[in-house]
Design an enzyme around this catalytic site. Structure first.
Site, mmCIF file in Angstrom:
data_model
loop_
_atom_site.group_PDB
_atom_site.id
_atom_site.type_symbol
_atom_site.label_atom_id
_atom_site.label_comp_id
_atom_site.label_asym_id
_atom_site.label_seq_id
_atom_site.Cartn_x
_atom_site.Cartn_y
_atom_site.Cartn_z
ATOM 1 N N LEU A 175 0.825 -1.212 0.000
ATOM 2 C CA LEU A 175 0.000 0.000 0.000
ATOM 3 C C LEU A 175 0.858 1.260 0.000
ATOM 4 C CD1 LEU A 175 -2.669 -1.049 2.664
ATOM 5 C CD2 LEU A 175 -3.006 -0.913 0.197
ATOM 6 N N GLY A 176 2.011 1.175 0.622
ATOM 7 C CA GLY A 176 2.892 2.339 0.680
ATOM 8 C C GLY A 176 4.183 2.004 1.387
ATOM 9 N N GLY B 280 7.494 3.953 3.590
ATOM 10 C CA GLY B 280 7.956 5.168 4.247
ATOM 11 C C GLY B 280 9.312 4.967 4.886
ATOM 12 N N GLY B 281 9.694 5.934 5.710
ATOM 13 C CA GLY B 281 11.003 5.872 6.319
ATOM 14 C C GLY B 281 11.146 4.749 7.331
ATOM 15 N N GLY C 207 9.133 1.749 7.285
ATOM 16 C CA GLY C 207 8.769 0.411 6.843
ATOM 17 C C GLY C 207 7.829 0.424 5.666
ATOM 18 N N THR C 208 7.322 -0.779 5.352
ATOM 19 C CA THR C 208 6.425 -0.990 4.218
ATOM 20 C C THR C 208 5.079 -1.475 4.737
ATOM 21 O OG1 THR C 208 8.312 -1.615 2.840
ATOM 22 C CG2 THR C 208 6.133 -2.219 2.031
ATOM 23 N N ASP D 122 5.246 13.859 13.842
ATOM 24 C CA ASP D 122 5.427 13.740 12.380
ATOM 25 C C ASP D 122 4.101 14.003 11.662
ATOM 26 O OD1 ASP D 122 6.821 13.427 10.043
ATOM 27 O OD2 ASP D 122 6.793 11.247 10.058
#
Length: 680
Positions: free
Chosen positions: A382-383, A385-386, A388-389, A501
């Site tokens: 799905l996406g 990032g810094g 994880g997945t 964040d």
């Protein structure tokens, strides 16, 4: 344990005997001695072989390329070979015609692999011929002679029959009457009153029958669904040994095997006009071990008595059970090691001592998450990032989930992961993504969230489509919801929580486009006697509080600043950092916004925002300005920010209610006046 030890000792004694060494070798391998036994995961038994002197003759030569076996005679990928059944599964192409215009007599044709004169046949009993498409006649020919075919009609509105098999609605099937060595297939419409142009795909497929669901009782996916996406499918070939080959039949008959012709009535089975004379009369024989014997009947010695291997069979079963038990123990120890390394003890301590009941989070096991994500298939991502997945998954009960998998095993990051679990376990807010649980028994830790279907706010702001305009009302609602969530985290949670964040990529939208704050990996819970947290600077460039960047002191007002950037994103539709190609430098959206606020605000606003009410836009713009104040003490707390945005929402609702009242009163007055006129 004593029984297993005795069994192991017995195995060592038996395997030390020369007689049993021969028995073990004959059972475990069916390849020619000294030749490769497999290619990848696929066994290659004699008469097939990899490399010179390993196969009976060139018909059976196999090339192992990239751990995939190919039958060199026809360059067909081999899926498996069965000595017992005399069959081979291969990958075969599909006749596909999409977006074609059909003219009278001009169907689309495809010729199969030509196996004439070979010892291979397309199996009559294990394959079916299938056609796909709307108004499609799929036909099977032997050269120019029609053999069989079927017709698939268009699906009527509301017709659900395609979900229970391949019975004529967009998918038809028939069995071919002959074991062919070559065939032609065609597709086309049922008639040609005029040239027909179709936008769908028509297919003609010879395919292994048991491979298709719906035809064998497996309804998890329809036969139509599988075939419609297939470019190649498994096909079963019957095979044997040509009677005129160099195979030593006398030798074979002496070693407990039986051989018989599988094509002795070839010309009867292929009573078709224009049959190739080279095909008629080919004699192919298949061999199998005699009753009471097992092995490879094409080897010498090949077939061994079952009774002579009975002890070995028991031994093998015992050894296998011992292997399973030892593997389970090893897996348990490994999972326990991962649980401790991934912070399981720390999580239990935090949840029980600081955050309450540990049962608020469910501990998933690795098997159910591996199955839910299809072994963490890349197509389920799905996406990324810094930290994880994130993968989409479905649990056994049908619930859709999102599984976050850390990028690497970094013991320095474990505390962040455990921190996210501990924080989310105590949060219960409609605008905060819900944590369903975690898994700590894997090599890298996993978090399991509720699945949020509509992606992130960042995607909707910066990849807008005409299908769904991102209106001012939607933006205002999302801003109010996120502000409410942050106000809850800062003021209403058992301990104040700083997100650290906040950005549009960490704001997800559910099926009703309600906002949910997500990704709490860098969040912190702050005790009431703390005024700030001193740590290394973390966050996303463009959203980072300048005061925090300079001092490394994160406060609740740092979240306020980041939310102010999100407000500016909502107002302008622009990304937090913009690149100037002329000056080759990056500029902060917050800086640009503040410089244009007093005189040129409407020049920077998104076109959808300008459609809103000016007074509402100015209130939000000035609120964003306050949030972006360089001095954190002068920024409003999130509770006040949420009240301002909720106040705009409330006033809009009150305005709508008042407008409805006025409309009702107007209609009431009109009715009364009309009634008075009628009476007079």
């Amino acid at each position: 344990m004593c029984v297993l030890l005795l069994l192991f000792q017995l195995m060592m004694i038996l395997l030390s005997s020369p007689i049993n060494v021969v028995l073990v070798e004959s059972v475990l391998t069916t390849a020619k001695p000294g030749c490769p036994t497999s290619c990848g995961q696929i066994a290659i038994p004699f008469p097939f072989g990899i490399g010179s002197n390993c196969y009976l003759d060139p018909w059976y030569a196999v090339n192992c390329s990239s751990n995939k076996p190919f039958l060199l005679s026809f360059n067909l990928e081999v899926l498996d070979i069965s000595i017992e059944e005399g069959t081979m599964r291969v990958s075969h192409s599909v006749l596909t015609a999409c977006n074609k215009t059909y003219y009278d007599g001009e169907d689309i044709y495809m010729e199969s692999v030509n196996m004439e004169n070979s010892p291979f046949f397309f199996s009559q009993t294990m394959n079916i011929f299938s056609g796909l498409g709307c108004d499609n006649v799929a036909s099977l020919f032997y050269y120019d002679s029609f053999i069989t075919g079927c017709y698939s009609s268009c699906q009527a509105s509301g017709d659900k029959r395609e979900t229970i098999g391949c019975y004529g609605i967009k998918c038809c099937q028939t069995r071919m009457p002959y074991s062919l060595q070559v065939f032609n297939a065609s597709v086309g419409p049922v008639n040609y009153d005029k040239p027909k142009e179709t936008t769908d795909c028509k297919k003609a497929i010879l395919v292994q029958e048991s491979w298709l669901p719906g035809l064998t009782g497996n309804h998890t996916e329809t036969a139509y669904a599988m075939l419609s996406h297939a470019e190649r499918v498994p096909v079963v070939l019957d095979w044997g040994i040509r009677s005129d080959s160099s195979f030593n039949w006398d030798m074979n008959d002496r070693h407990h095997s039986d051989c018989a012709n599988i094509s002795s009535s070839m010309d009867d089975r292929f009573a078709i006009d224009n049959m190739s004379s080279s095909t008629i009369g080919i004699q192919v024989r298949q061999c199998m071990c005699s009753r009471g014997f097992e092995g490879n009947p094409y080897l010498n010695p090949g077939c061994q008595g079952i009774c002579s291997g009975f002890i070995f069979l028991l031994l093998l079963i015992g050894a296998w059970r011992l292997h399973i038990i030892m593997k389970r123990r090893k897996d348990i120890k490994l999972k326990d090691k991962y649980f401790k390394r991934n912070g399981g003890l720390l999580l239990q301590q935090q949840l029980t001592s600081s955050y309450g009941n540990v049962d608020r989070s469910k501990l998933f096991n690795s098997k159910e998450l591996d199955k839910a994500t299809d072994h963490f298939n890349v197509n389920r991502i799905l996406g990324q990032g810094g930290q994880g997945t994130v993968y989409k998954g479905m649990l056994a009960n049908g619930k859709i989930i999102a599984v976050k998998k850390s990028k690497a095993i970094d013991e320095g990051k474990i505390e962040e992961f455990i921190n996210e679990v501990a924080i989310l376990s105590q949060i219960n807010h409609r605008n905060v993504v819900k944590l369903l649980g975690c898994c700590l028994e894997t090599e890298v830790p996993l978090l399991v969230y509720e699945f949020i279907p509509n992606g992130s706010l960042f995607q909707y702001l910066h990849d807008q489509t005409e299908d769904l305009p991102f209106t001012w009302e939607m933006r205002l609602q999302i801003a109010a919801e996120v502000a409410g969530a942050l106000s809850y985290l800062h003021s209403a949670a058992s301990l104040p929580i700083y997100h650290r964040d906040i950005k549009s990529a960490n704001i997800l939208l559910d099926e009703k486009y309600r906002a949910k704050a997500a990704d709490f990996g860098t969040s912190r819970s702050i005790s009431f006697d703390q005024t700030h947290v001193t740590t290394k600077v973390q966050g996303t460039f463009g959203y980072l509080d300048p005061e925090y960047f300079q001092s490394s002191q994160f406060t609740d007002k740092s979240d306020v600043y980041s939310f102010g950037v999100v407000l500016v994103e909502l107002l302008t539709g622009q990304k937090p950092i913009s690149s100037s190609t002329t000056q080759d430098m990056c500029r902060s959206l917050a800086t640009i916004f503040l410089s244009m606020l007093d005189n040129n605000l409407f020049d920077i606003l998104d076109p959808e925002v300008i459609k809103g009410k000016n007074e509402e836009i100015m209130i939000v713009a000035n609120l964003a300005k306050r949030c972006l104040n360089l001095n954190g003490k002068n920024r409003p707390p999130m509770k006040e920010v949420a009240m301002v945005l909720e106040g705009i929402q409330a006033s809009k609702k009150e305005s709508n209610v008042q407008q409805n009242r006025e409309e009702v009163e107007y209609v009431r007055t009109e009715v009364i006046e009309h009634w008075d006129i009628l009476i007079k």
